[in-house]
Scaffold this active site. Structure first.
Site, mmCIF file in Angstrom:
data_model
loop_
_atom_site.group_PDB
_atom_site.id
_atom_site.type_symbol
_atom_site.label_atom_id
_atom_site.label_comp_id
_atom_site.label_asym_id
_atom_site.label_seq_id
_atom_site.Cartn_x
_atom_site.Cartn_y
_atom_site.Cartn_z
ATOM 1 C CB SER A 260 -0.900 -0.016 1.241
ATOM 2 O OG SER A 260 -1.690 1.139 1.282
ATOM 3 N N GLY A 261 0.572 2.174 -0.928
ATOM 4 C CA GLY A 261 1.330 3.415 -1.026
ATOM 5 C C GLY A 261 2.483 3.355 -2.003
ATOM 6 C CB THR B 277 -4.189 3.077 -7.464
ATOM 7 O OG1 THR B 277 -4.545 2.059 -6.519
ATOM 8 C CG2 THR B 277 -5.448 3.658 -8.081
ATOM 9 C CG ASN C 103 -1.891 5.016 -0.486
ATOM 10 O OD1 ASN C 103 -1.974 6.209 -0.760
ATOM 11 N ND2 ASN C 103 -2.084 4.070 -1.386
ATOM 12 C CB SER D 88 -4.790 2.493 0.874
ATOM 13 O OG SER D 88 -4.496 1.114 0.854
ATOM 14 C CB SER D 89 -6.545 -0.200 -3.953
ATOM 15 O OG SER D 89 -6.422 0.791 -4.917
ATOM 16 N N GLY E 164 0.537 -6.296 -2.669
ATOM 17 C CA GLY E 164 1.786 -7.048 -2.599
ATOM 18 C C GLY E 164 1.890 -7.795 -1.279
ATOM 19 C CD GLU F 210 -0.999 -5.799 2.907
ATOM 20 O OE1 GLU F 210 -1.386 -4.877 2.166
ATOM 21 O OE2 GLU F 210 -1.673 -6.244 3.856
#
Length: 1020
Positions: A121-122, A126, A171, A174-175, A400, A402
């Site tokens: 994330s971040g 996206t 983020n 974040s998605s 990804g 985590e």
């Protein structure tokens, strides 16, 4: 695997020209690192490039992208054009290079492609997918229909971000779901459709957020940007602090997010995608209902049973969800148990009721999100049935690997997904390398690598994999708990080399593991997973009140909660099994396509530009498997080139190949490398390429070439030739500018003097105006005599234009008349008479216009020979069957109406019932309706005539036109509205009444009149 063809054919011009600057900016491909096994060398190359704002680097065909946390001027249309249609390695690494290469491979190889984007994330996943979509939107062929699809593809992003993204600690956007999007292209290469698959939405965020985090964006956008009337209808206040589901993170506002502006973007995007106002309203009703659900408060009775203390929320929920308030209230405080076929209701305690409320909120939001994705898919669907086999480029934007301080069921699913993707990547990369070696006739050397199939099997194997154990524990009768699952795990797979628990671990490991944790040794490292809440997370039966939702009047919810669920006796799959199944389908999709890879890296946790956190980045390099990727790619030869391009670039380094080589290319390359002193272990010669094992060999060759260029003076020659050529181009441009300036000057002067007599100042302008008009006239001449259009002429050509118009019209009329034969001319004359008589007067006249008039409606066999004998020498011009209505009683009798040169004759079989001379015919009356009734008026003083004749013909327009022409009575036909009066006998009159109706009806009315009802065919 993906870029095999391009790396074969491509001359790495930009890369090689940058090799001399590698000390400052590093290498553009990690494969060219001399010490490729060193993580320190990898990190140093990444740091050098990041400091120079070079955020993209390759590992062979894999693109590594570092989030710069600032805007870089590398995404303009000029940059898109720079990468459009260019060989993959001819320009510096870029997301556009990956996009274009996938697109060109799809077009040339006719095989579907996919681009896999991963990272934590971040890291910019996206944004990377947005850049790819924007590249295709700008560079692909377009039409009006394609532009609509492009808009919808682009506008799907803000909608999915609003409903599926949230602010997290890492983020601001974040998605919180995985997304796979197919972009469909037609045979021209234009984007014509799309389809989206979503994975593992973080539904727990709906009811709980960590400190410093927010719920999904849409809640804040609605509250901040919604109109006052809308908020009033939804029962909402413009204050997120009023809602329990929005205060847990204590972060209602974020400086980098403008919720009010984003709300407008989302509303516009919904409209572009194809949502109507009713769908938007019902969607927002659901979003508001989730906030109201969060505000439901419970009280406890002495018995411990829960009851709802906030009836206001129930009223809002009943209206917004379209359900019965009492039923909803009951469902939120009781659970239904079916025992021996009998349905029993059991009250919930406070904790159970709160869980039921949260479960309902998560289910409603989760299913609505799935409906939203399906709705977008309908909007993006490729609707052209003529080309069903559209080519596809897929975009996978997925979380990804985590590793957090506390790793839950969601991290388990995410890391399982990454295990599968890593397995796929290694398999395809090795297969690509092996195929290339075999094609070139070079012995394939098996590569040692960690095969993570053993970990994938540990997670997904039937009956004894972790997911199977989790399903068993979830669905078995009895008191299953998170800890019974952990015990079952220890008993079933406790001896596996890649799994351990606190109970099974050694003393050292136990110090860093909790009793409620188990550890998996992933390809990227060890991760401890906490089992607390894992059963409730994966249990898909957590929805307490499906009956209530299935009875909703909200059209979206009726699609989200199917009534068939209530009747289905089968237990639904758990969330873990559903994810495993969907992941298996995703792997099938990816295996059917040629993949490309984009690995995204976050440089720091503070979201600061220019800051390179080496510890954090090393952590991501490890968990993205980049070193493993590099090791596999470098297991054989680091660099390969076609003979022709290699010889062309380096031929100046060998006297035997300079200035040109005349023999076979393979022999020329062999001669060159021997002169350069390549050792046998440093290279191999294939069928069409040279393979170089070590980057240092390439670097030494490149440095030698740079030195050689100076000695040959090539640069000086280059600049001299370049300056000379630029001078030639400049002279040509100056000459064109002078000619253009003179033309414009003459034109302006002519315009100023345009009203004067012809003179040198205006002759160029006037000639141009005349020429332009004549050319325009030539292109726009009328094509038929009915076309009256004519271009407006300039003042000087008004008279000539009028003469030309007349001549052209005469020519068209002459040509038209020449083409008319006598029969058609006679037909047109009759039609003209009919138009003069009936146009805009008789209702059924328009229906008669396209029908040709017949010469007669009765042939010789249908007319009795005695009748023809009685007519004698009189020639019959027209005959038609008619119906005659008696003067007394109006009884209908079949008759024939014959027209001769002098009279009209009414015939009954072989008898001449009545003869009406044209000279004595006073007139003809007919109604304005669509009936076929008409009256022939005869003089009353003529004793031979008994009275006026009332007739009916199925061909009324044709019949009366013939009568008018034969009798020369064109002006004697009277078209009446309402009624016709006619003479019955001596001194007596009859009346025919005409009225509009649904069908044709002729009958005697009660008042003694003849009543004719006719349908209205045309409105006048």
């Amino acid at each position: 695997a993906r870029f095999r063809g391009c790396s074969d054919d491509g001359v790495r011009i930009t890369m090689e020209s940058a090799l001399t600057a590698r000390d400052r900016v590093g290498v553009q491909d990690f494969v060219l690192l001399e010490n490729h096994t060193s993580e320190a060398a990898f990190m140093e190359n990444l740091r050098k490039r990041f400091k120079e704002n070079l955020i993209y680097t390759y590992i062979g065909s894999v693109l590594v992208s570092v989030n710069p946390y600032k805007d870089l001027e590398i995404y303009t249309k000029n940059h898109m054009e720079r990468y459009r249609g260019v060989n993959f390695y001819e320009v510096s690494p870029h997301i556009y290079a990956v996009s274009d290469n996938s697109y060109r491979s799809m077009r040339t190889e006719r095989k579907d492609q996919c681009i896999l984007i991963s990272g934590e994330s971040g890291a910019g996943k996206t944004e990377a997918s947005k850049k790819i979509l924007q590249y295709y939107a700008v560079t692909c062929p377009a039409s009006d229909q394609v532009e609509t699809v492009k808009d919808r593809l682009l506008q799907s992003n803000p909608v999915l971000e609003a409903f599926g993204n949230a602010k997290t600690l890492r983020n601001d956007n974040s998605s919180r779901f995985g997304k796979y999007m197919d972009i469909q292209f037609d045979f021209k290469g234009a984007p014509v459709g799309g389809h989206i698959l979503n994975y593992l939405l973080e539904k727990s965020r709906v009811v709980h957020q960590n400190h410093g985090e927010r719920n999904f964006h849409i809640f804040y956008q609605l509250i901040e940007g919604g109109e006052e009337d809308l908020l009033r209808r939804l029962g909402l206040e413009r204050n997120p602090q009023q809602y329990q589901y929005l205060v847990k993170g204590n972060c209602p506002k974020v400086s980098s997010i403008n919720d009010r502006s984003d709300w407008k973007v989302v509303r516009k995007a919904l409209s572009v995608i194809g949502f109507n106002e009713d769908e938007v309203e019902e969607l927002l009703n659901i979003i508001a209902s989730v906030l109201h659900l969060g505000n439901i408060q419970y009280g406890g009775e002495d018995s411990g049973n829960a009851y709802i203390t906030t009836d206001t929320q129930i009223k809002y929920l009943a209206r917004l969800l379209g359900v019965d308030g009492l039923v909803l209230k009951e469902a939120l405080t009781h659970k239904t148990i079916i025992a021996k076929g009998e349905e029993l209701k059991s009250p919930l305690n406070l904790e159970q009721a709160a869980s039921a409320r949260d479960a309902l909120s998560k289910a409603v939001y989760g299913r609505t999100f799935t409906w939203l994705v399906n709705k977008i898919n309908v909007s993006l669907a490729y609707k052209d049935e003529t080309h069903k086999n559209a080519s596809v480029i897929g975009l996978l934007d997925i979380y990804g690997f985590e590793v957090f301080q506390h790793n839950s069921f969601e991290q388990f699913c995410i890391n399982y997904c990454n295990e599968k993707l890593q397995q796929l990547f290694i398999e395809l990369t090795l297969k690509s390398e092996q195929d290339e070696y075999e094609a070139e006739g070079i012995t394939w050397e098996p590569v040692q690598y960690f095969n993570n199939k053993i970990i994938c099997d540990l997670v997904e194997e039937k009956f004894k994999g972790i997911i199977s154990i989790l399903d068993e524990e979830c669905l078995r009768p009895g008191d299953a708990s998170d800890f019974t699952f952990l015990e079952k795990l220890e008993n079933t797979v406790g001896g596996h080399a890649h799994l351990t628990t606190h109970k099974l671990a050694d003393g050292k490991t136990r110090k860093v593991m909790g009793r409620e944790e188990f550890r998996l040794l992933h390809y990227a490292g060890e991760v401890n997973y906490n089992v607390n809440g894992v059963l409730s997370c994966t249990h898909s039966l957590c929805l307490v009140c499906p009956q209530v939702m299935c009875m909703s009047n909200n059209k979206i919810l009726t699609q989200c909660f199917d009534r068939a669920e209530l009747k289905d006796s089968k237990r639904p799959e758990t969330a873990a099994t559903q994810f495993k199944t969907s992941l298996a389908k995703l792997m099938e999709i990816l295996m059917s396509k040629e993949p490309s890879y984009v690995r995204c890296i976050k440089p720091n946790d503070a979201k600061q530009a220019g800051r390179f956190d080496e510890v954090l980045i090393r952590h991501q390099v490890k968990y993205l498997g980049l070193m493993e990727n590099l090791r596999v790619r470098r297991a054989g030869f680091a660099y390969r080139r076609h003979y022709e391009t290699f010889l062309q670039r380096y031929k100046s380094l060998c006297p035997e190949t300079w200035p040109s080589w005349q023999g076979k290319l393979a022999d020329g390359v062999s001669t060159l490398v021997k002169h350069l002193g390549y050792k046998p272990e440093e290279y191999k010669l294939g069928r069409s390429k040279i393979f170089i094992r070590f980057p240092k060999t390439l670097f030494a060759t490149e440095d030698a070439l740079e030195t050689r260029k100076h000695s040959l003076g090539e640069r000086v020659t280059y600049h001299v030739v370049l300056a000379w050529w630029r001078g030639i181009l400049a002279c040509r441009r100056a000459q064109r500018r002078r000619q253009a300036a003179n033309t414009i000057r003459r034109f302006i002067k002519g315009f100023i003097y345009r009203h004067n007599e012809r003179c040198p100042e205006n002759e160029y302008f006037l000639d141009y105006v005349r020429y332009s008009f004549l050319m325009k006239l030539r292109r726009n001449l009328p094509k038929s005599v009915l076309d009256k259009s004519w271009p407006t002429p300039p003042t000087a050509l008004i008279e000539a234009s009028e003469q030309l118009r007349k001549l052209h019209m005469q020519n068209m009329v002459w040509g038209y008349c020449k083409r008319i034969n006598p029969e058609w001319k006679h037909q047109l004359e009759q039609k003209m008479v009919a138009s003069e008589i009936f146009k805009n007067k008789k209702d059924n006249y328009p229906q008669s216009v396209p029908k040709l008039f017949m010469g007669t409606r009765l042939n010789g066999e249908e007319i009795n020979p005695k009748v023809l004998q009685s007519l004698g020498s009189e020639k019959m011009k027209y005959a038609v069957p008619v119906t005659k209505y008696d003067r007394k009683g109006y009884k209908a009798r079949p008759r024939q109406l014959l027209l001769t040169s002098n009279c009209a004759v009414i015939v009954e079989e072989a008898k001449l019932k009545q003869r009406i001379d044209y000279a004595t015919l006073k007139g003809i009356s007919v109604s304005s309706l669509s009936d076929g009734v008409f009256v022939l008026h005869v003089p009353t003083e003529d004793k031979k005539q008994k009275g006026d004749v009332v007739l009916q013909s199925d061909h009324i327009i044709e019949t009366l036109t013939k009568v008018a022409i034969c009798a020369d009575k064109v002006n004697s036909i009277n078209i009446n509205q309402g009624s016709i009066t006619f003479t019955v006998g001596q001194g007596k009159e009859g009346i025919i009444d005409f009225t509009s109706g649904s069908e044709l009806l002729v009958a005697k009315a009660k008042n003694g009149h003849l009543s004719v009802t006719a349908p209205r065919l045309n409105s006048r």
